[in-house]
Design an enzyme around this catalytic site. Sequence first.
Site, PDB file in Angstrom:
ATOM      1  N   ASP A   1       0.829  -1.201   0.000  1.00 39.32           N
ATOM      2  CA  ASP A   1       0.000   0.000   0.000  1.00 39.32           C
ATOM      3  C   ASP A   1       0.865   1.254   0.000  1.00 39.32           C
ATOM      4  OD1 ASP A   1      -2.041   1.811   0.239  1.00 39.32           O
ATOM      5  OD2 ASP A   1      -2.545   1.318   2.313  1.00 39.32           O
TER       6      ASP A   1
ATOM      7  N   ASP B   1      -2.758   6.582  -5.465  1.00 36.08           N
ATOM      8  CA  ASP B   1      -2.885   5.662  -4.340  1.00 36.08           C
ATOM      9  C   ASP B   1      -3.139   4.253  -4.849  1.00 36.08           C
ATOM     10  OD1 ASP B   1      -3.172   4.851  -1.624  1.00 36.08           O
ATOM     11  OD2 ASP B   1      -5.343   4.999  -1.803  1.00 36.08           O
TER      12      ASP B   1
END
Length: 451
Positions: free
Chosen positions: A135, A330
């Site tokens: 992530d 993201d």
Amino acid sequence: MATCLLPLLLFLSFSISAFGLQNFHVVDIHSLMSSDVCSSSKDSKSRLRVVDRYGPCSTLSSRQNISPEQILSNDQSRVNYIQSRVAALSGQANNSDPLASSKIPAQYGGSYGVGNYIVQVGFGTPSKTLTLVFDTGSEVTWIQCEPCQYCYMQLDPIFDPSQSTTFANVSCNSIPCNAVSFGCSNSSCLYGVLYGDGSYTIGYYAEDTLTLNPDVIEKFRFGCGQDNEGLFGEIAGLLALGPANDSFVLQTSDKYHRIFSYCLPGVSSSTGYLKFGTDSYLPNTKRTPIPANLRSGQYYYFLNMTGLSVAGESLKIQSKVFPKAGTIIDSGTVITRLPPDAYKALRSTFRKHMKQYKMAPSFSLFDTCYDFTGLDIITIPSVGIQFLNDVSLDLDPNGILYAIGNSQACLAFASNRKRTDLGIFGNVQQRTFNVMYDVWNGEIGFSPDAC
């Protein structure tokens, strides 16, 4: 099926080019849907293999226990959290927002979400293979550890520090501890991460050997979680690739020079990769700068979105629309969020080019959906996203339409509620690109058709 369709697809592609409509994609509708069979990436030399945690390439047994509604609902929770956090950092937060105003003795994390991709790495000596989500919006790498006060069920055996000859706790008075700590116990550093959906992990901050075949990282610091609760599924933890604090990117800067890249597969039945170091550069990489004032001390990777196009037509969007909101990239957010004015322009033009197809009811985040029942081949307009430095990305068809059933798909973008809400370049639109992060030089690069 695919073999029979190939001559037709080639004929249609030729016909479209001949009539000057090269800004359209001829798509086999079945290619938008994930197969039940895993197919390998074209890049067999990749350092880490990336797969969708809910696709057939995943080893997680619960990979099918998720619906499109749940994916999109959790995605919105993550977006709400990220936007609240960035607003709080910039002094624009609404004081009535509990996420923006809460005070907790832990590092913040984004909403954990479900639209994430997994890799397998090794911890300890001897090395134990663990399945982690990676992530770019997280700062603390963590795994579940024995002895557990509370550990959820995971696929891999829970890591036992007592079985590793290279494991050690991080001391309380160390600089790394100051970056993540909310306390100490027996002179050992404690960490905690609270996610926007209420999930959390708490335990000791430790160091051990991390193995990324073929590389070995000694004394890698991570959270050894002994109280872990929430929507984590069966993964063993998280590999943090954010730009701040003690993330993997900063810890390995001497070895990889703060450079990494990934390619997310077009559908969940394919594989991608995650690379570190100079191998991340591809010859045809288009680079856009990370804003100079946002290169350090932030939790997310910012970039400058400048425009959108549909079928080769640049949309009429005022130049102030994108800078007013700001944009991040993201890996954990599924669907790209656009400022309302930009989304309206995209939706209007896309619908104009899709008027030959039957529209379907809105679905969750999506208000532009189509029913392709009875069709094998469809023609959709190209969609481009522009960034600073004349970087223009022609999205893969799987980054334009999001399948929500066997015959229905929706325009894979969503609108923010307010003009000042942070824009997010999500992972669906990143599919099949080599996305290169050169944090040291402040650049993000894109290369098409990489996996």
